[in-house]
Enzyme design. Structure first.
Site, PDB file in Angstrom:
ATOM      1  N   ARG A  77       0.735  -1.278  -0.058  1.00 16.95           N
ATOM      2  CA  ARG A  77      -0.014   0.065   0.026  1.00 16.95           C
ATOM      3  C   ARG A  77       0.758   1.328  -0.273  1.00 16.95           C
ATOM      4  O   ARG A  77       0.359   2.331  -0.517  1.00 16.95           O
ATOM      5  CB  ARG A  77      -1.108   0.084   1.039  1.00 16.95           C
ATOM      6  CG  ARG A  77      -1.962   1.415   1.305  1.00 16.95           C
ATOM      7  CD  ARG A  77      -3.064   1.234   2.183  1.00 16.95           C
ATOM      8  NE  ARG A  77      -2.498   1.018   3.507  1.00 16.95           N
ATOM      9  CZ  ARG A  77      -1.614   1.666   4.654  1.00 16.95           C
ATOM     10  NH1 ARG A  77      -1.561   3.043   3.828  1.00 16.95           N
ATOM     11  NH2 ARG A  77      -1.394   1.417   5.638  1.00 16.95           N
ATOM     12  N   TYR A 125     -12.966  16.403 -17.299  1.00 16.16           N
ATOM     13  CA  TYR A 125     -13.890  15.193 -17.031  1.00 16.16           C
ATOM     14  C   TYR A 125     -14.885  15.509 -15.817  1.00 16.16           C
ATOM     15  O   TYR A 125     -14.341  16.100 -15.048  1.00 16.16           O
ATOM     16  CB  TYR A 125     -12.810  13.996 -16.805  1.00 16.16           C
ATOM     17  CG  TYR A 125     -13.388  13.009 -16.137  1.00 16.16           C
ATOM     18  CD1 TYR A 125     -14.275  12.224 -16.912  1.00 16.16           C
ATOM     19  CD2 TYR A 125     -13.244  12.478 -14.863  1.00 16.16           C
ATOM     20  CE1 TYR A 125     -14.951  11.026 -16.507  1.00 16.16           C
ATOM     21  CE2 TYR A 125     -13.914  11.471 -14.170  1.00 16.16           C
ATOM     22  CZ  TYR A 125     -14.689  10.574 -15.198  1.00 16.16           C
ATOM     23  OH  TYR A 125     -15.528   9.635 -14.633  1.00 16.16           O
ATOM     24  N   ASP A 147      -3.801  17.577 -17.442  1.00 18.54           N
ATOM     25  CA  ASP A 147      -4.208  16.171 -17.596  1.00 18.54           C
ATOM     26  C   ASP A 147      -4.044  15.751 -18.812  1.00 18.54           C
ATOM     27  O   ASP A 147      -4.599  16.200 -19.818  1.00 18.54           O
ATOM     28  CB  ASP A 147      -5.783  16.515 -17.314  1.00 18.54           C
ATOM     29  CG  ASP A 147      -6.305  14.996 -17.485  1.00 18.54           C
ATOM     30  OD1 ASP A 147      -5.792  13.941 -18.002  1.00 18.54           O
ATOM     31  OD2 ASP A 147      -7.495  14.506 -16.522  1.00 18.54           O
ATOM     32  N   LYS A 181      -7.281   4.766 -19.773  1.00 27.62           N
ATOM     33  CA  LYS A 181      -7.527   5.294 -21.048  1.00 27.62           C
ATOM     34  C   LYS A 181      -6.175   4.715 -22.238  1.00 27.62           C
ATOM     35  O   LYS A 181      -6.104   3.499 -22.263  1.00 27.62           O
ATOM     36  CB  LYS A 181      -7.796   6.652 -21.361  1.00 27.62           C
ATOM     37  CG  LYS A 181      -8.536   7.319 -20.113  1.00 27.62           C
ATOM     38  CD  LYS A 181      -9.942   6.587 -20.198  1.00 27.62           C
ATOM     39  CE  LYS A 181     -10.672   7.565 -19.176  1.00 27.62           C
ATOM     40  NZ  LYS A 181     -11.716   6.618 -18.682  1.00 27.62           N
TER      41      LYS A 181
HETATM   42  N1  PLP Z   1      -9.110  12.449 -16.866  1.00 26.80           N
HETATM   43  C1  PLP Z   1      -9.768  12.275 -17.922  1.00 26.80           C
HETATM   44  C2  PLP Z   1      -9.591  13.090 -19.221  1.00 26.80           C
HETATM   45  C3  PLP Z   1     -10.678  11.589 -18.139  1.00 26.80           C
HETATM   46  O1  PLP Z   1     -11.487  11.164 -19.210  1.00 26.80           O
HETATM   47  C4  PLP Z   1     -11.122  10.686 -17.111  1.00 26.80           C
HETATM   48  C5  PLP Z   1     -12.131   9.220 -16.985  1.00 26.80           C
HETATM   49  O2  PLP Z   1     -12.872   9.320 -18.061  1.00 26.80           O
HETATM   50  C6  PLP Z   1     -10.559  10.750 -15.837  1.00 26.80           C
HETATM   51  C7  PLP Z   1      -9.378  11.513 -15.657  1.00 26.80           C
HETATM   52  C8  PLP Z   1     -10.759   9.822 -14.495  1.00 26.80           C
HETATM   53  O3  PLP Z   1     -10.168   8.697 -14.679  1.00 26.80           O
HETATM   54  P1  PLP Z   1     -10.416   7.361 -13.971  1.00 26.80           P
HETATM   55  O4  PLP Z   1     -11.815   6.855 -14.410  1.00 26.80           O
HETATM   56  O5  PLP Z   1      -9.197   6.547 -14.433  1.00 26.80           O
HETATM   57  O6  PLP Z   1     -10.471   7.593 -12.664  1.00 26.80           O
END
Ligand code: PLP
Length: 387
Positions: free
Chosen positions: A56, A108, A180, A205
């Site tokens: 962890r 997101y 991001d 992704k």
């Molecule tokens: N950032 C982006 C651009 C996303 O599309 C997503 C999820 O769709 C996330 C962050 C969050 O990721 P996770 O689903 O792995 O928690």
């Protein structure tokens, strides 16, 4: 910094040699590790010696090996792996966002919810700016906001933000910048080289790439990543070793996948632009996208994501989404299989129609994540669904 090419780093960075000659890091699923002496245990606990201790904490060879690879992807000094993209963002915000966070443009939905509804409950000031409100950023920075966060390209309008310009402005006011980089992937964009302090990923992704794992990552300097460690440890948001090994395996093929996805998305975007039942196409590789010139400067590829606007109503777009066969109707992206979502019924369903309109998200938009099928087959699927 590692001077080898990205594809070489994807294959070799972080891998540890074991006693049996395995060509890549084995999976250590154990939760704990034995020590020969209390002195050695204390040296690892107190950070005087590297070593494995407790999974962890991230002190597990499979996880540390993955983190070496993740750091190499973004040419970063260090990386931390997490059990999801949201876990990575939450740890980043709690560590470095407490003075205030500015989110630029669309992000997101989970990120927006965390920023708009949850972090303010802890007394953390958050500000959500549209791309058209960029002029307000400097005042918020003067007001003490300590972290600027954004996606570029953004979801689903593929808006492009200038990483270098935003970083220079934020740094002038003593703030940090996190990008991001999920949509672009490190193959197409290197935020740290453009001046950002952190690259953040939903590894669920493109890095995972097969729609079969959930993980996240933050890359940056040792100085800025070390304070995140305790938050990750005590929030318990560690990636599992099995998932870490699966993610490392996927990253070894990342450049091949993403370059193919770039090429297919470009061909599909051009085909859709010529389609009489499509009234608009948003893709960084098309010269008509407002951010195209900037994208050409700061990206080395335009990515596998595009948004089409079906001529007609939201219901017409829903019918097209429902008729697609190769494009699966599913709310994610970056996998080998092509996916379609209608933002107003999925990612942006929680927003009022007025708020969606303010963000430039129309009901007739469909967001496409282009996979690894033949582009001709994907175009044929879109043509039959568009009628
Ligand atoms: N950032 C982006 C651009 C996303 O599309 C997503 C999820 O769709 C996330 C962050 C969050 O990721 P996770 O689903 O792995 O928690």
């Amino acid at each position: 910094m590692n001077q080898e090419g990205l594809a070489t780093r994807c294959v070799h960075a972080g891998e540890i040699a074991d006693a049996h000659g395995s060509p890549h890091t084995p999976v250590y699923t154990t939760t704990t590790f034995r020590f020969a002496s209390t002195k050695h245990l204390l040296d690892v606990v107190d950070g005087r010696q590297p070593g494995s201790l407790y999974t962890r904490y991230g002190l597990n060879p499979t996880i540390q090996s993955l983190e070496g690879k993740l750091a190499a992807l973004e040419n970063a000094e260090m990386a931390w792996a997490f059990c999801s993209g949201m876990a990575a963002e939450a740890a980043l915000f709690l560590t470095h966002g407490r003075k205030g966070i500015v989110c630029l443009g669309d992000a997101y939905g989970g990120t927006l919810e965390l920023l708009a509804s949850q972090l303010p409950l802890l007394g953390i000031p958050t500000h959500l700016l549209l791309g058209s409100e960029l002029a307000r950023l400097e005042n918020l920075l003067k007001g003490g906001a300590g972290l600027v966060f954004f996606e570029t390209p953004s979801n689903p309008t593929l808006e492009i933000f200038d990483i270098r310009a935003v970083s220079e402005l934020a740094h002038r006011h003593g703030a940090l910048v996190a990008v991001d980089n999920t949509f672009a992937s490190p193959v197409n964009q290197q935020p740290l080289a453009l001046g950002a302090d952190f690259a953040v990923h939903s590894c669920t992704k493109y890095l995972g790439g097969h729609s079969d794992l959930t993980a996240g990552a933050i890359m940056g300097s040792r100085e800025l990543l070390m304070p995140i460690w305790n938050w990750r440890k005590n929030l318990g948001s560690m990636i599992a070793p099995e998932v870490a090994a699966q993610l490392a395996r996927s990253i070894r093929t990342l450049p091949v996948r993403v370059r193919q996805q770039n090429a297919s998305a470009q061909v599909i975007a051009e085909a859709m632009r010529a389609h009489r039942r499509v009234s608009g196409v948003l893709h960084p590789g098309l010269p008509d996208l407002p951010g195209h010139v900037l994208a050409s400067r700061q990206m080395s590829g335009f990515g596998g994501m595009l948004t089409i606007e079906v001529a007609g109503t939201g219901e017409d777009a829903t019918r097209v989404a429902d008729r697609l066969k190769l494009f699966a109707l599913a709310p994610s992206l970056g996998g080998v299989e092509s996916l379609v979502t209608q933002p107003c019924t999925t990612t942006h369903h929680g927003l009022t129609p007025e708020e969606r309109a303010r963000r430039g998200i129309s009901d007739s938009m469909l967001r496409l994540s282009v996979g690894l099928e033949d582009a001709e087959d994907l175009i044929a699927d879109l043509n039959q669904a568009l009628g």
